[in-house]
Design an enzyme around this catalytic site. Structure first.
Site, PDB file in Angstrom:
ATOM      1  N   CYS A 137       2.136  -9.360  16.270  1.00 43.93           N
ATOM      2  CA  CYS A 137       0.836  -8.942  16.827  1.00 43.93           C
ATOM      3  C   CYS A 137      -0.070 -10.158  17.039  1.00 43.93           C
ATOM      4  O   CYS A 137      -1.283 -10.096  16.804  1.00 43.93           O
ATOM      5  CB  CYS A 137       0.149  -7.905  15.956  1.00 43.93           C
ATOM      6  SG  CYS A 137       1.106  -6.397  15.771  1.00 43.93           S
ATOM      7  N   GLN A 189      -5.057 -10.511   5.401  1.00 41.73           N
ATOM      8  CA  GLN A 189      -4.020 -11.204   4.626  1.00 41.73           C
ATOM      9  C   GLN A 189      -4.617 -11.878   3.406  1.00 41.73           C
ATOM     10  O   GLN A 189      -4.001 -11.891   2.339  1.00 41.73           O
ATOM     11  CB  GLN A 189      -3.303 -12.252   5.503  1.00 41.73           C
ATOM     12  CG  GLN A 189      -2.579 -11.680   6.700  1.00 41.73           C
ATOM     13  CD  GLN A 189      -1.395 -10.790   6.319  1.00 41.73           C
ATOM     14  OE1 GLN A 189      -0.816 -10.921   5.244  1.00 41.73           O
ATOM     15  NE2 GLN A 189      -1.045  -9.860   7.188  1.00 41.73           N
TER      16      GLN A 189
HETATM   17  N1  C6P Z   1      -0.799  -7.426  10.283  1.00 41.47           N
HETATM   18  C1  C6P Z   1       1.567  -7.917  10.131  1.00 41.47           C
HETATM   19  O1  C6P Z   1       2.758  -7.604  10.110  1.00 41.47           O
HETATM   20  P1  C6P Z   1      -4.133  -2.966  10.265  1.00 41.47           P
HETATM   21  O2  C6P Z   1      -2.974  -2.661  11.152  1.00 41.47           O
HETATM   22  O3  C6P Z   1      -5.428  -2.506  10.865  1.00 41.47           O
HETATM   23  O4  C6P Z   1      -3.942  -2.531   8.854  1.00 41.47           O
HETATM   24  O5  C6P Z   1      -4.198  -4.562  10.159  1.00 41.47           O
HETATM   25  C2  C6P Z   1      -4.370  -5.320  11.306  1.00 41.47           C
HETATM   26  C3  C6P Z   1      -4.345  -6.766  10.974  1.00 41.47           C
HETATM   27  C4  C6P Z   1      -5.489  -7.513  11.201  1.00 41.47           C
HETATM   28  N2  C6P Z   1      -5.548  -8.810  10.864  1.00 41.47           N
HETATM   29  C5  C6P Z   1      -4.520  -9.446  10.301  1.00 41.47           C
HETATM   30  C6  C6P Z   1      -4.660 -10.884   9.923  1.00 41.47           C
HETATM   31  C7  C6P Z   1      -3.332  -8.747  10.050  1.00 41.47           C
HETATM   32  O6  C6P Z   1      -2.318  -9.380   9.475  1.00 41.47           O
HETATM   33  C8  C6P Z   1      -3.232  -7.398  10.420  1.00 41.47           C
HETATM   34  C9  C6P Z   1      -1.957  -6.632  10.227  1.00 41.47           C
HETATM   35  C10 C6P Z   1       0.520  -6.845  10.043  1.00 41.47           C
HETATM   36  O7  C6P Z   1       1.215  -9.080  10.199  1.00 41.47           O
HETATM   37  C11 C6P Z   1       0.842  -5.673  10.897  1.00 41.47           C
HETATM   38  S1  C6P Z   1       0.756  -6.049  12.611  1.00 41.47           S
END
Ligand code: C6P
Length: 422
Positions: free
Chosen positions: A379, A218
């Site tokens: 998540c 983020q």
């Molecule tokens: N958060 C959200 O809606 P990926 O899926 O590998 O690109 O990212 C994972 C991830 C890891 N750390 C943080 C802090 C995140 O926010 C995310 C992804 C999205 O908040 C999708 S669950």
């Protein structure tokens, strides 16, 4: 197509003002309608939309420049290899890493964390060693460490947050000790918007000799991230949240650490010499990029970095702060609305519940008004447990959002209120 997409980047105005309307015109999807209403996209923390510069760059790769990388001697393979490596250089510069060898392309942040857990963790951690994470982590920064804990007999310690979602630095520091070997922590919470004091975290962790992995998934879209200034050992992010393509992510690792780590996946492109008896491995960064990589996506990520850098993360952050403040102020006036995550200095995320409606109902109803938000546990189920809720509704702000977007959300929420209490 022979135009250079970089020429299409919207420059900031000469007087320094942030021209959000011009930026919006760079994002074709923002012109579409959803359920007959203009799209209001407030789900940027899940994945951001793509500017024309990124879309065109990826198209150009496939139309004019595509071949496999690091393999061919023919023109296109060499061209694609140059572009792919240029993208790595853009990531290096974006993070201010010391060397291109420290930039590993992965599928996403999740894969990057798994890589560190499997490679660094299995090689360097011993039974009884401790890993510290925090209460506000995304599952991607919890589950790999749990698996490793169970496999190796490690101890997982959880740094607490306050009821407002603030990271409690003193409490964190008190968890550190001679057995702490790794701190894996979010730079910015996806569910609350809390920005963590990562420089202090790194200093405290290094003081006890622990390595630090920062989940900057983020953070990279909202604040400048400099791995040398932070002095972190690993850092991960995903391209798709940074206005780039999905399917491409980044692991930054300090060169001396990566050099000492065994391969994560094995196969083509990560070897020096293979016989049926044995294999020697390639150097960095190839050793960690087994198989054909996400070529066009990496180049697209480079274009996204160009785009964001041209406008400037500080300018983007200042604009988003204005929208966040406006959103906070407008939503606060809604009876029965409760905010989650009110830490000072938080960025770009508004998480809330309404007393009288389930977050999924809220998201469904505002969607009918054209407003895209996320509802659920984001998540981050352990965080939801900590906050005593099953789910929240989350509006997450990106560089192209406006006060009018927030007005549309508030209007959508008034329909929720009417339906459930009217
Ligand atoms: N958060 C959200 O809606 P990926 O899926 O590998 O690109 O990212 C994972 C991830 C890891 N750390 C943080 C802090 C995140 O926010 C995310 C992804 C999205 O908040 C999708 S669950």
């Amino acid at each position: 197509m022979n135009m250079d997409p970089r020429n299409m980047v919207t420059p900031p105005l000469a007087n320094g003002a942030y021209d959000v309307e011009r930026i919006r015109r760079d994002f074709p999807i923002l012109a579409r309608r959803v359920h007959g209403k203009p799209l209001v996209y407030l789900d940027n923390a899940a994945s951001a939309q793509k500017p024309r510069a990124v879309i065109d760059r990826v198209t150009q790769v496939y139309e004019q420049e595509y071949a496999n990388v690091h393999r061919g001697v023919h023109y296109l393979s060499e061209r694609a290899t140059i572009l792919y490596e240029e993208a790595r250089e853009k990531v290096r510069a974006f993070l201010n890493a010391a060397s291109h060898k420290e930039i590993i392309f992965t599928r996403n942040a999740t894969e990057a964390i798994n890589l560190v857990a499997a490679s660094y963790g299995r090689r360097f951690l011993q039974p009884g060693d401790e890993i510290v994470i925090s209460e506000l982590e995304h599952h991607a920064n919890i589950v790999p460490w749990q698996m490793l804990r169970d496999e190796l007999g490690l101890i997982l310690r959880i740094a607490p947050i306050s009821d407002h979602g603030e990271f409690l630095l003193e409490a964190f520091t008190s968890l550190l000790g001679p057995r702490t070997k790794l701190v894996a922590i979010s730079h910015m919470s996806n569910a609350l918007g809390t920005v963590l004091p990562v420089r202090d975290i790194v200093l405290a962790a290094h003081h006890v000799g622990a390595k630090v992995l920062l989940d900057a998934c983020q953070a990279v879209t909202h604040l400048p991230v400099d791995v040398r200034a932070l002095d972190c050992d690993f850092l991960v992010f995903s391209g798709h949240k940074l206005y780039g393509p999905s399917g491409i992510g980044v692991l930054y690792g300090r060169e001396q650490l990566l050099a000492a780590m065994p391969p994560y996946m094995t196969g083509g492109e990560m070897i020096k010499r293979v016989t049926f008896e044995t294999t020697t491995f390639a150097g960095l960064p190839n050793r960690f990029e087994a198989g054909t990589p996400a070529i066009a996506q990496a180049i697209g990520l480079g274009a996204a970095i160009d785009y964001v850098s041209e406008i400037g993360l500080e300018a983007i952050a200042a604009h988003e702060r204005d929208i966040l403040n406006y959103a906070t102020q407008r939503l606060a006036a809604i009876p029965g609305l409760r905010f989650f995550g009110t830490a000072p200095g938080k960025a770009s995320v508004v998480s809330f519940t309404l007393d009288y409606a389930h977050p999924h109902d809220i998201a469904t109803i505002v969607d009918r008004a054209g407003v895209a938000v996320r509802a659920g546990h984001h998540c981050a189920q352990p965080l939801m447990d900590r906050l005593g809720v099953h789910a929240t509704t989350r509006a997450s702000i990106g560089m192209y959002n406006t006060r009018a977007d927030i007005d549309a959300l508030v209007e959508g929420l008034s329909q929720v209120t009417e339906l459930f209490t009217g």
